[in-house]
Design a protein around this motif. Structure first.
Motif, mmCIF file in Angstrom:
data_model
loop_
_atom_site.group_PDB
_atom_site.id
_atom_site.type_symbol
_atom_site.label_atom_id
_atom_site.label_comp_id
_atom_site.label_asym_id
_atom_site.label_seq_id
_atom_site.Cartn_x
_atom_site.Cartn_y
_atom_site.Cartn_z
ATOM 1 N N ASP A 274 33.490 33.213 24.517
ATOM 2 C CA ASP A 274 32.239 32.972 24.414
ATOM 3 C C ASP A 274 31.875 32.033 23.112
ATOM 4 O O ASP A 274 32.319 32.832 21.903
ATOM 5 C CB ASP A 274 31.191 33.710 24.971
ATOM 6 N N VAL A 275 31.753 30.753 22.653
ATOM 7 C CA VAL A 275 31.228 29.842 22.242
ATOM 8 C C VAL A 275 30.105 29.361 21.725
ATOM 9 O O VAL A 275 28.989 29.387 22.400
ATOM 10 C CB VAL A 275 32.153 29.034 21.559
ATOM 11 N N CYS A 276 29.180 29.772 20.853
ATOM 12 C CA CYS A 276 27.897 29.873 20.446
ATOM 13 C C CYS A 276 27.567 29.384 19.486
ATOM 14 O O CYS A 276 28.086 29.732 18.141
ATOM 15 C CB CYS A 276 27.430 31.317 20.335
ATOM 16 N N CYS A 277 26.477 28.618 19.449
ATOM 17 C CA CYS A 277 25.766 27.918 18.184
ATOM 18 C C CYS A 277 24.510 27.196 18.404
ATOM 19 O O CYS A 277 24.550 26.457 19.190
ATOM 20 C CB CYS A 277 26.514 26.758 18.220
ATOM 21 N N ASP A 278 23.957 27.422 18.011
ATOM 22 C CA ASP A 278 22.545 27.745 17.958
ATOM 23 C C ASP A 278 21.494 28.344 19.580
ATOM 24 O O ASP A 278 22.413 29.688 19.013
ATOM 25 C CB ASP A 278 22.131 26.425 17.676
ATOM 26 N N GLU A 279 21.170 27.927 20.268
ATOM 27 C CA GLU A 279 21.205 28.590 21.674
ATOM 28 C C GLU A 279 21.761 28.575 22.586
ATOM 29 O O GLU A 279 22.271 28.760 23.529
ATOM 30 C CB GLU A 279 19.348 28.413 22.201
ATOM 31 N N GLU A 280 23.547 27.859 22.017
ATOM 32 C CA GLU A 280 23.883 26.961 22.941
ATOM 33 C C GLU A 280 25.517 27.794 23.180
ATOM 34 O O GLU A 280 25.675 27.929 22.235
ATOM 35 C CB GLU A 280 24.324 25.885 22.892
ATOM 36 N N CYS A 281 26.177 28.032 24.287
ATOM 37 C CA CYS A 281 26.835 29.224 24.354
ATOM 38 C C CYS A 281 28.378 28.463 25.954
ATOM 39 O O CYS A 281 27.155 27.791 26.677
ATOM 40 C CB CYS A 281 26.316 30.337 24.982
ATOM 41 N N HIS A 282 29.332 28.494 25.787
ATOM 42 C CA HIS A 282 30.280 27.921 26.333
ATOM 43 C C HIS A 282 30.946 28.855 26.523
ATOM 44 O O HIS A 282 32.072 29.469 25.769
ATOM 45 C CB HIS A 282 30.596 26.667 26.080
ATOM 46 N N HIS A 283 31.719 29.110 27.351
ATOM 47 C CA HIS A 283 33.291 29.665 27.866
ATOM 48 C C HIS A 283 34.009 29.125 27.299
ATOM 49 O O HIS A 283 34.191 27.570 28.259
ATOM 50 C CB HIS A 283 32.947 30.390 29.025
ATOM 51 N N LEU A 284 35.328 29.851 27.225
ATOM 52 C CA LEU A 284 36.474 28.937 26.625
ATOM 53 C C LEU A 284 37.854 30.069 27.270
ATOM 54 O O LEU A 284 37.602 30.899 26.693
ATOM 55 C CB LEU A 284 36.563 28.025 24.742
ATOM 56 N N ARG A 285 38.623 29.459 27.455
ATOM 57 C CA ARG A 285 40.076 29.878 27.675
ATOM 58 C C ARG A 285 40.768 28.859 27.552
ATOM 59 O O ARG A 285 41.148 27.820 27.976
ATOM 60 C CB ARG A 285 40.275 29.990 29.844
ATOM 61 N N VAL A 286 42.108 29.550 26.387
ATOM 62 C CA VAL A 286 43.133 28.087 26.068
ATOM 63 C C VAL A 286 44.493 28.995 26.183
ATOM 64 O O VAL A 286 44.847 30.285 26.038
ATOM 65 C CB VAL A 286 42.631 28.375 24.650
ATOM 66 N N GLY A 287 45.043 28.196 27.308
ATOM 67 C CA GLY A 287 46.416 29.132 27.091
ATOM 68 C C GLY A 287 47.493 28.970 26.019
ATOM 69 O O GLY A 287 48.933 28.792 26.444
ATOM 70 N N ILE A 288 47.087 29.501 24.680
ATOM 71 C CA ILE A 288 47.766 29.878 23.776
ATOM 72 C C ILE A 288 47.754 31.169 23.461
ATOM 73 O O ILE A 288 45.959 31.078 22.378
ATOM 74 C CB ILE A 288 47.642 28.813 23.006
ATOM 75 N N PRO A 289 48.274 32.143 23.667
ATOM 76 C CA PRO A 289 47.748 33.628 22.745
ATOM 77 C C PRO A 289 48.185 33.935 21.439
ATOM 78 O O PRO A 289 48.558 32.899 20.489
ATOM 79 C CB PRO A 289 48.910 34.432 23.831
#
Length: 484
Positions: A274-289
């Motif tokens: 989960d990427v969070c900045c200030d009050e904003e959060c979004h889920h991130l999935r990246v296909g690079i281990p």
């Protein structure tokens, strides 16, 4: 272009040259001088350009830029620093293209290439504009790939490439900015919109002398950019920010930062958070281990925020990005139940990062094949030997690019760091044979890590480059194994 215009912004000490003189070309190599051209005599680290002034004049140089007064009969301009003057003259000659695009510089020991490639994908997806890239693997103008020798080109080539990028319609340029380039003022005339810091670990001490000098060279970028983005999980982030004249934005997932990664998931084929900045959060999935993918992605998103891109849009674009050649790259092994990874890790920190990341998802043994470069910082060799032994189940010590050093001397330095470890190791100086040996020894679910070459498709033996693509070597070796 008239000499007077070429010299705009240059601190001139003395001159005999006519300022109305028309200059047709500029160079700091006497072998590249053309009739009517200007030759810049740079005092280098191994040679002095003043030695080549007679040769430059014989080849048609009209005017010489120098740090010492020249004999009568030569038209010259004396400056305090020819290296500083060269950056200014090159920018003037090519029309100061960097001022017409948004310049983003990435510095640090590891991660620069991955960050630039991921950021390029994000910018192209979110803005629809053409992006230029200058880095270790190559230079790119949109989708067009140009070959590159150095991470950051010399001032002349750099300004020429930037003009080409501007003329091709690039709105952004992403640059890997090396410590050498900063120390040698190759980027002195680049007004960076954003500078970003990945990390700093031991490397290039043959050039800088100490970690403190290495760090100070990197820190120069943050006195040359408007906005800075810093990974505060890394040891030298505070050093980079200390004398910075830019704004400061911090990113991280281990220490508090303005843009944070939370709820980290590490798998063999991806990372999630989960990427969070200030009050904003979004889920991130990246296909690079890999753990370092987490850090690289956060830095990319921090840069995107500094460019006023929406966090949600940037996360969505980043989730579609692909891996970079030679950065924890999975090599096909059809018919076999072990995995082969290729990674450019050639520093202690780089090797630690990739092996720790592999340990996060390894089901069986880690077999590491690596060496160290010749004619480079030899103090890191025992450290890398120790790291490889402590983080692997079997180590095959081989050659990287030995250059003009004795390969067995380099291997001996590496083995010095493995003395007090219990991990079994094998010495096989021939890298092709070392790769084949690792494949023959691999068992079900083992992870083979080929470290050091990454994207490179050559090996430097002596002063000669010979073809060596580890992907080809793996494919050929597997065919040989199947035929026996």
């Amino acid at each position: 272009m008239k000499l007077e215009k070429l010299l705009e912004g240059v601190a001139v000490v003395n001159a005999t040259a006519c300022m109305d003189a028309e200059i047709t070309s500029i160079t700091d190599s006497s072998r590249e001088v053309m009739d009517g051209g200007l030759f810049i005599a740079v005092v280098g680290y191994s040679t002095d350009g003043h030695r080549y002034i007679p040769d430059a004049i014989s080849r048609g140089a009209r005017i010489v830029i120098c740090e010492k007064e020249m004999p009568q009969g030569t038209e010259w301009v004396q400056v305090q620093s020819a290296r500083t003057a060269m950056a200014q003259i090159a920018a003037n000659f090519y029309g100061r293209p960097a001022e017409k695009m948004k310049m983003i510089g990435i510095t640090g020991t590891n991660g620069k290439t991955s960050v630039t490639y991921l950021l390029k994908a994000v910018l192209e997806k979110t803005t629809g504009k053409k992006v230029g890239l200058i880095g270790t693997i190559c230079k790119m103008i949109g989708d067009e790939v140009l070959h590159g020798e150095r991470t950051t080109p010399g001032a002349m080539e750099l300004q020429s490439v930037l003009k080409q990028m501007y003329d091709s319609g690039c709105a952004y340029v992403l640059m890997e900015v090396s410590s050498h380039a900063l120390a040698q003022e190759r980027t002195a005339q680049i007004p960076f919109e954003i500078g970003a810091f990945t990390n700093l670990t031991q490397d290039h001490l043959d050039f800088h002398g100490s970690m403190e000098e290495y760090a100070q060279a990197k820190a120069l970028l943050f006195r040359q950019c408007k906005n800075g983005v810093f990974d505060t999980d890394t040891k030298y982030a505070q050093t980079m920010m200390h004398d910075a004249t830019c704004t400061r934005m911090t990113v991280g997932w281990q220490k508090p930062a303005e843009l944070m990664g939370k709820n980290i998931v590490l798998e063999s084929d991806r990372i999630e958070m989960d990427v969070c900045c200030d009050e904003e959060c979004h889920h991130l999935r990246v296909g690079i281990p890999g753990r370092f993918t987490v850090s690289n992605c956060l830095l990319v998103l921090g840069i995107a925020k500094q460019l006023n891109l929406g966090l949600q849009e940037a996360v969505e674009a980043l989730s579609q990005a692909k891996g970079v050649k030679g950065r924890i790259e999975v090599v096909p092994t059809p018919g076999y139940d072990f995995t082969v990874l290729i990674d450019y890790a050639h520093t202690p920190d780089g090797l630690q990062n990739v092996l720790r990341s592999v340990r996060d998802f390894a089901k069986a043994r880690i077999i590491t094949v690596f060496g160290c470069g010749g004619d480079r910082d030899n103090t890191k060799r025992p450290t890398m030997g120790k790291d490889a032994a402590e983080l692997s189940d079997l180590v095959i010590v081989t050659s990287d690019n030995p250059r003009t050093e004795d390969p067995m001397k380099i291997i001996g330095d590496i083995l010095g760091g493995m003395k007090n470890t219990n991990t079994p190791y094998i010495v096989e100086e021939n890298r092709r044979k070392a790769i084949r040996l690792a494949l023959r020894l691999a068992e079900k679910d083992d992870m083979i890590v080929l470290a050091g070459k990454g994207h490179e498709t050559y090996q430097i033996l002596g002063t000669e480059k010979t073809h060596l693509d580890e992907r080809e070597e793996v494919a050929e070796a597997l065919c040989e194994m199947q035929s026996h």
